[in-house]
Design an enzyme around this catalytic site. Structure first.
Site, PDB file in Angstrom:
ATOM      1  N   LYS A   1       0.826  -1.207   0.000  1.00  0.00           N
ATOM      2  CA  LYS A   1       0.000   0.000   0.000  1.00  0.00           C
ATOM      3  C   LYS A   1       0.863   1.261   0.000  1.00  0.00           C
ATOM      4  O   LYS A   1       1.917   1.304   0.636  1.00  0.00           O
ATOM      5  CB  LYS A   1      -0.905   0.009   1.224  1.00  0.00           C
ATOM      6  CG  LYS A   1      -1.983  -1.039   1.123  1.00  0.00           C
ATOM      7  CD  LYS A   1      -3.219  -0.645   1.868  1.00  0.00           C
ATOM      8  CE  LYS A   1      -3.213  -1.074   3.298  1.00  0.00           C
ATOM      9  NZ  LYS A   1      -4.478  -0.795   3.975  1.00  0.00           N
TER      10      LYS A   1
ATOM     11  N   LYS B   1      -6.973  10.271   6.789  1.00  0.00           N
ATOM     12  CA  LYS B   1      -5.719   9.519   6.786  1.00  0.00           C
ATOM     13  C   LYS B   1      -5.656   8.615   5.556  1.00  0.00           C
ATOM     14  O   LYS B   1      -6.619   7.901   5.250  1.00  0.00           O
ATOM     15  CB  LYS B   1      -5.719   8.724   8.096  1.00  0.00           C
ATOM     16  CG  LYS B   1      -4.566   7.857   8.323  1.00  0.00           C
ATOM     17  CD  LYS B   1      -3.526   8.488   9.195  1.00  0.00           C
ATOM     18  CE  LYS B   1      -2.367   7.538   9.280  1.00  0.00           C
ATOM     19  NZ  LYS B   1      -1.126   7.973   8.839  1.00  0.00           N
TER      20      LYS B   1
ATOM     21  N   LEU C   1      17.874   0.950  13.136  1.00  0.00           N
ATOM     22  CA  LEU C   1      17.057   1.294  14.306  1.00  0.00           C
ATOM     23  C   LEU C   1      17.873   1.891  15.446  1.00  0.00           C
ATOM     24  O   LEU C   1      17.330   2.491  16.367  1.00  0.00           O
ATOM     25  CB  LEU C   1      16.283   0.046  14.789  1.00  0.00           C
ATOM     26  CG  LEU C   1      15.388  -0.602  13.717  1.00  0.00           C
ATOM     27  CD1 LEU C   1      14.649  -1.797  14.297  1.00  0.00           C
ATOM     28  CD2 LEU C   1      14.392   0.406  13.154  1.00  0.00           C
TER      29      LEU C   1
HETATM   30  N1  LIG Z   1       1.612   1.599   3.672  1.00  0.00           N
HETATM   31  C1  LIG Z   1       1.331   0.883   4.729  1.00  0.00           C
HETATM   32  O1  LIG Z   1       0.926  -0.283   4.629  1.00  0.00           O
HETATM   33  C2  LIG Z   1       1.519   1.460   6.097  1.00  0.00           C
HETATM   34  C3  LIG Z   1       1.451   0.632   7.220  1.00  0.00           C
HETATM   35  C4  LIG Z   1       1.687   1.186   8.481  1.00  0.00           C
HETATM   36  C5  LIG Z   1       1.962   2.520   8.616  1.00  0.00           C
HETATM   37  N2  LIG Z   1       2.000   3.310   7.489  1.00  0.00           N
HETATM   38  C6  LIG Z   1       2.291   4.740   7.603  1.00  0.00           C
HETATM   39  O2  LIG Z   1       3.590   4.900   8.124  1.00  0.00           O
HETATM   40  C7  LIG Z   1       3.664   6.189   8.736  1.00  0.00           C
HETATM   41  C8  LIG Z   1       4.414   6.090  10.027  1.00  0.00           C
HETATM   42  O3  LIG Z   1       5.710   5.627   9.755  1.00  0.00           O
HETATM   43  P1  LIG Z   1       6.923   5.935  10.741  1.00  0.00           P
HETATM   44  O4  LIG Z   1       6.485   5.664  12.111  1.00  0.00           O
HETATM   45  O5  LIG Z   1       8.082   5.251  10.188  1.00  0.00           O
HETATM   46  O6  LIG Z   1       7.037   7.522  10.660  1.00  0.00           O
HETATM   47  P2  LIG Z   1       8.021   8.517   9.874  1.00  0.00           P
HETATM   48  O7  LIG Z   1       8.259   8.060   8.498  1.00  0.00           O
HETATM   49  O8  LIG Z   1       7.430   9.860  10.076  1.00  0.00           O
HETATM   50  O9  LIG Z   1       9.396   8.404  10.684  1.00  0.00           O
HETATM   51  C9  LIG Z   1       9.426   8.804  12.011  1.00  0.00           C
HETATM   52  C10 LIG Z   1      10.583   9.769  12.303  1.00  0.00           C
HETATM   53  O10 LIG Z   1      11.796   9.041  12.328  1.00  0.00           O
HETATM   54  C11 LIG Z   1      12.782   9.671  11.512  1.00  0.00           C
HETATM   55  N3  LIG Z   1      13.651   8.575  11.066  1.00  0.00           N
HETATM   56  C12 LIG Z   1      13.448   7.672  10.088  1.00  0.00           C
HETATM   57  N4  LIG Z   1      14.427   6.745  10.090  1.00  0.00           N
HETATM   58  C13 LIG Z   1      15.285   7.069  11.077  1.00  0.00           C
HETATM   59  C14 LIG Z   1      16.492   6.483  11.581  1.00  0.00           C
HETATM   60  N5  LIG Z   1      16.984   5.327  11.100  1.00  0.00           N
HETATM   61  N6  LIG Z   1      17.128   7.108  12.595  1.00  0.00           N
HETATM   62  C15 LIG Z   1      16.613   8.227  13.140  1.00  0.00           C
HETATM   63  N7  LIG Z   1      15.467   8.813  12.734  1.00  0.00           N
HETATM   64  C16 LIG Z   1      14.806   8.233  11.717  1.00  0.00           C
HETATM   65  C17 LIG Z   1      11.977  10.396  10.468  1.00  0.00           C
HETATM   66  O11 LIG Z   1      12.681  11.495   9.958  1.00  0.00           O
HETATM   67  C18 LIG Z   1      10.748  10.846  11.256  1.00  0.00           C
HETATM   68  O12 LIG Z   1      11.026  12.056  11.926  1.00  0.00           O
HETATM   69  C19 LIG Z   1       2.220   6.658   8.904  1.00  0.00           C
HETATM   70  O13 LIG Z   1       1.966   7.680   7.988  1.00  0.00           O
HETATM   71  C20 LIG Z   1       1.390   5.450   8.574  1.00  0.00           C
HETATM   72  O14 LIG Z   1       0.158   5.776   7.993  1.00  0.00           O
HETATM   73  C21 LIG Z   1       1.785   2.804   6.256  1.00  0.00           C
END
Ligand SMILES: NC(=O)c1ccc[n+]([C@@H]2O[C@H](COP(=O)([O-])OP(=O)(O)OC[C@H]3O[C@@H](n4cnc5c(N)ncnc54)[C@H](O)[C@@H]3O)[C@@H](O)[C@H]2O)c1
Ligand SMILES: [Zn+2]
Length: 406
Positions: free
Chosen positions: A173, A182, A201
């Site tokens: 997705k 959303k 991580l």
């Molecule tokens: N497509 C799908 O099936 C699916 C499934 C679940 C969630 N999502 C979406 O994912 C999003 C949430 O993803 P998220 O939690 O990764 O948020 P994000 O992409 O906003 O990342 C979170 C924060 O971490 C930082 N970051 C990323 N990698 C890093 C690293 N290795 N070290 C330090 N900082 C880092 C980013 O700059 C950001 O500030 C939501 O929008 C949600 O809707 C999509």
């Protein structure tokens, strides 16, 4: 020779053609498209001698190649030196497109700016896969742009957050938010591959690690009791260090979460079935997530939704009081919220109505049946929602009071 050919054509142009008298007014076009992509767990993806990324890009290192790399700004700042070293060793010239990876940036403007970068890079349509490196937000944006550009070009996902590695980065997705809605605009568009390196991580802050743990708890509650037990036992160790290092029990949690997610996604990739176990915690949370003030991360909103769902399951005797408390305690003990000031009965009711539209007219609310199994409910009433909300608020107050006394 030439003259006889022309004469033949003139003759056949003048020929009277008898009609077949076809009166077709209906045609059905049917086709199937096979989907196949790899999810590869590979520690040390950026180690110079690791060929996984280069191979996935179709690069051998002999010939100079260029690739568009769309990367989260924070990840670029942290990892660009390692990435540059890797790319130079494998003879890849990166064309960087750096974008911001926060939820507020998950909008159409960013998709268009990625498309502009695709045009500027002059990508070959089939062989120069775009490399997407970042969290769920970046992956959703780049996947969406890749699905639109020339009606679809290949892209590789490299998730760098826990949420990305166990959830957002491994399905098909893509999407962006629209106003308060959303993921309202999006596509189903598989990547060439998803490359998972837990080493990323190490630099993720604790709030975002906990955010990802919410989706792991979801998988545990709907289908994997052993995962639930492991989470309970390791609850104090679920941090960036543990996830990025070689801890056997945390590794087990990590790969069970990925396997569980893929087992649910694979048979229903395009969501032909709207009863989706992975929608657990995603009935009420989409409406909460974008309206919450103080703001919530995706996994935090999911946790609050899961808590309400536990309350609902308890009222229907789908779980015992002891099971409900175990599940709530796990959510709380990892550091996730179970309530929010904006999570009112009105919001819950509005959210359910929106989910009913998303699920084509039925509630199809997944609830836990015991811990580790799921059933779908279609007849939730507002009274039940209210009682479940009261139960969760009461449970939280009770814990706060116990904490103050001790
Ligand atoms: N497509 C799908 O099936 C699916 C499934 C679940 C969630 N999502 C979406 O994912 C999003 C949430 O993803 P998220 O939690 O990764 O948020 P994000 O992409 O906003 O990342 C979170 C924060 O971490 C930082 N970051 C990323 N990698 C890093 C690293 N290795 N070290 C330090 N900082 C880092 C980013 O700059 C950001 O500030 C939501 O929008 C949600 O809707 C999509
Ligand atoms: Zn989610």
């Amino acid at each position: 020779m030439m003259n006889s050919l022309i004469n033949h054509h003139i003759k056949s142009a003048n020929e009277i053609i008898s009609l077949d008298k076809r009166k077709d007014t209906y045609w059905r076009v049917q086709a199937r498209q096979e989907v196949s992509y790899e999810v590869i767990l590979n520690r040390g993806l950026l180690e110079p001698m690791n060929s996984t990324l280069a191979n996935t890009c179709g690069v051998s290192g002999v010939k100079k190649e260029q690739r568009l790399v769309v990367i989260d700004k924070v990840v670029f700042d942290l990892y660009h030196e390692k990435l540059n070293t890797y790319f130079s060793i494998w003879n890849i010239t990166p064309i960087w497109k750096i974008i911001s990876g926060n939820e507020v940036c998950k909008i159409m403007d960013q998709v268009i700016s990625v498309v502009d970068a695709m045009i500027e890079a002059g990508l070959l349509r089939r062989t120069q896969a775009v490399i997407a490196i970042g969290g769920g937000v970046l992956l959703d944006i780049v996947g969406f742009a890749a699905s639109l550009y020339r009606r679809g070009i290949p892209y590789i996902r490299i998730p760098t957050t826990l949420m990305g590695q166990i959830d957002a980065g491994i399905g098909i997705k893509t999407g962006i938010n629209h106003e308060y809605h959303k993921n309202r605009l999006g596509t189903y568009f598989p990547p060439v591959a998803a490359l998972i390196d837990p080493m990323f991580l190490k630099t993720v802050d604790e709030r975002h690690i906990t955010n990802g743990v919410a989706e792991i708890i979801k998988i545990a509650l709907i289908k994997d009791y052993k995962l639930f037990q492991l989470l309970e036992q390791e609850v104090n160790k679920l941090d960036a260090h543990a996830f990025s290092s070689n801890n056997l029990r945390i590794n087990e949690i990590f790969s069970r979460a990925i396997s569980g997610m893929l087992e649910e996604l694979e048979p229903n990739l395009w969501e032909a079935t709207l009863e989706r176990a992975v929608d657990y915690g995603h009935t009420f949370s989409p409406s909460l997530e974008l309206r919450a003030n103080p703001p919530l991360l995706h996994g935090e909103a999911v946790a609050i939704d899961m808590a309400l769902s536990i309350g609902l399951a308890l009222q229907r005797n789908l779980i015992t009081v002891a099971e409900a408390e175990r599940a709530l305690n796990l959510i709380i003990n990892v550091g996730l919220p179970i309530t929010h000031i904006n999570f009112t009965l009105d919001l819950i009711d509005t959210a359910l109505n929106d989910s009913i539209k998303h699920r084509n007219g039925l509630q199809r609310v997944p609830l836990t049946a015991r811990i580790g199994d799921v059933i779908f409910i279609n007849d939730l009433t507002k009274n039940e929602l209210s009682a479940a909300l009261n139960y969760i608020n009461f449970y939280e107050n009770k814990l706060v009071q116990q904490y103050q006394v001790s």
